[in-house]
Each structure stands twice: as structure tokens, then as C-alpha cells.
Design a protein around this motif. Structure first.
Motif, PDB file in Angstrom:
ATOM      1  N   VAL A  77      -8.682   7.405   0.647  1.00 48.27           N
ATOM      2  CA  VAL A  77      -8.790   6.477  -0.474  1.00 48.27           C
ATOM      3  C   VAL A  77      -8.967   7.317  -1.744  1.00 48.27           C
ATOM      4  O   VAL A  77      -9.814   8.205  -1.811  1.00 48.27           O
ATOM      5  N   PHE A 103      -7.572  -4.955   2.300  1.00 53.02           N
ATOM      6  CA  PHE A 103      -8.543  -4.326   3.192  1.00 53.02           C
ATOM      7  C   PHE A 103      -8.410  -4.780   4.637  1.00 53.02           C
ATOM      8  O   PHE A 103      -8.462  -3.963   5.567  1.00 53.02           O
ATOM      9  N   LEU A 152      -5.440  -3.126   6.145  1.00 53.69           N
ATOM     10  CA  LEU A 152      -5.728  -1.698   6.289  1.00 53.69           C
ATOM     11  C   LEU A 152      -6.596  -1.464   7.524  1.00 53.69           C
ATOM     12  O   LEU A 152      -6.307  -0.584   8.349  1.00 53.69           O
ATOM     13  N   ARG A 161      -4.582  -1.798  10.738  1.00 53.61           N
ATOM     14  CA  ARG A 161      -3.773  -0.614  11.063  1.00 53.61           C
ATOM     15  C   ARG A 161      -4.642   0.520  11.590  1.00 53.61           C
ATOM     16  O   ARG A 161      -4.241   1.248  12.497  1.00 53.61           O
ATOM     17  N   VAL A 162      -5.849   0.661  11.046  1.00 53.95           N
ATOM     18  CA  VAL A 162      -6.762   1.701  11.514  1.00 53.95           C
ATOM     19  C   VAL A 162      -7.228   1.379  12.932  1.00 53.95           C
ATOM     20  O   VAL A 162      -7.192   2.228  13.827  1.00 53.95           O
ATOM     21  N   ASP A 168       1.821   4.136   1.627  1.00 55.39           N
ATOM     22  CA  ASP A 168       1.681   4.803   2.908  1.00 55.39           C
ATOM     23  C   ASP A 168       2.530   6.067   2.998  1.00 55.39           C
ATOM     24  O   ASP A 168       2.540   6.728   4.005  1.00 55.39           O
ATOM     25  N   GLU A 172      -5.551  -0.699  -4.088  1.00 50.01           N
ATOM     26  CA  GLU A 172      -4.707  -1.131  -2.976  1.00 50.01           C
ATOM     27  C   GLU A 172      -5.548  -1.395  -1.727  1.00 50.01           C
ATOM     28  O   GLU A 172      -5.326  -2.371  -1.011  1.00 50.01           O
ATOM     29  N   ALA A 173      -6.519  -0.518  -1.478  1.00 41.90           N
ATOM     30  CA  ALA A 173      -7.380  -0.683  -0.299  1.00 41.90           C
ATOM     31  C   ALA A 173      -8.181  -1.975  -0.392  1.00 41.90           C
ATOM     32  O   ALA A 173      -8.296  -2.712   0.584  1.00 41.90           O
ATOM     33  N   TYR A 213      -6.488   7.007   6.681  1.00 43.12           N
ATOM     34  CA  TYR A 213      -6.126   6.946   5.263  1.00 43.12           C
ATOM     35  C   TYR A 213      -7.145   7.689   4.410  1.00 43.12           C
ATOM     36  O   TYR A 213      -8.329   7.717   4.730  1.00 43.12           O
ATOM     37  N   VAL A 259      -4.097   6.013  -0.256  1.00 54.61           N
ATOM     38  CA  VAL A 259      -4.085   4.638  -0.743  1.00 54.61           C
ATOM     39  C   VAL A 259      -5.083   4.580  -1.904  1.00 54.61           C
ATOM     40  O   VAL A 259      -6.149   5.192  -1.844  1.00 54.61           O
ATOM     41  N   GLU A 262      -4.289   4.572  12.727  1.00 54.24           N
ATOM     42  CA  GLU A 262      -3.909   5.243  11.484  1.00 54.24           C
ATOM     43  C   GLU A 262      -5.148   5.691  10.716  1.00 54.24           C
ATOM     44  O   GLU A 262      -6.234   5.138  10.875  1.00 54.24           O
ATOM     45  N   MET A 321       0.833  -1.175   0.000  1.00 51.11           N
ATOM     46  CA  MET A 321       0.000   0.000   0.000  1.00 51.11           C
ATOM     47  C   MET A 321       0.877   1.237   0.000  1.00 51.11           C
ATOM     48  O   MET A 321       1.954   1.239   0.542  1.00 51.11           O
TER      49      MET A 321
END
Length: 94
Positions: free
Chosen positions: A39, A23, A26, A29-30, A3, A18-19, A37, A14, A35, A1
Motif C-alpha cells: 500500500v 478493501f 482486496l 484476493r489476499v 495491480d 484504491e485500497a 500487496y 496499490v 495475493e 486497483m
């Protein structure tokens, strides 16, 4: 991804592809790292993925505690303006 941040004050970007392909990672990480992001699809920002906030009655009360009380003159003026903007009936029917 992708980042990498273009500027320190922007969220990592992202692509939609990629998302979708990563997923679960992702979301991990959220959820776990907090984090955030942006999109991007066809070069346009289409969504932001950010951690969900937890809202409780206590968090609402804390937020309301920080709101200053209305100035009485402002409150009176706002109520007066509201009466002017609210029509009791359709003027075209009179």
C-alpha cells in the motif's frame, strides 16, 4: 486497483485510496488467491497486506526441527559473554 507489477519480483502496488475504496475485494484476493500487496501513500510504501499465516504447535515443531543444535563451544562462549554483559548490581552504588 493498480495491480501491474513494475518488476516480477516486487509485490503489486496499490494506493491507499484504491485500497480503501476496494478493501473487500482486496481482502478477497489476499485471502482466496494468496495475493500480496504494497500500500502506497504519497509515493511511499506504508504497509503490506499479505495472507495471515496459520500457526500451530505442529508448525512450530516443524520449524524447530530444522534448527541445528548449538555447537557446545559456541554455547559456552555465549553464556560467558552473557555473564560479562550482565551486571549483578549498579556499580555506581558500590
Amino acid at each position: 486497483m493498480s495491480d501491474s507489477k513494475a518488476y516480477p519480483w516486487t509485490m503489486p502496488r496499490v494506493t491507499a485510496r484504491e485500497a480503501s475504496r476496494g478493501f473487500a475485494a482486496l481482502l478477497d484476493r489476499v485471502e482466496h488467491d494468496g495475493e500480496e500487496y504494497v500500500v502506497v501513500r504519497d509515493g511511499r510504501e506504508v504497509a503490506r497486506i499479505v495472507p495471515a499465516g496459520t500457526h500451530t504447535l505442529e508448525s512450530l515443531q516443524d520449524a524447530l526441527d530444522d534448527v541445528p543444535a548449538l555447537d557446545l563451544d559456541f554455547e559456552r562462549d555465549a553464556l560467558g559473554a552473557n555473564r560479562l554483559l550482565t551486571m549483578p548490581s549498579d556499580p555506581w552504588l558500590d
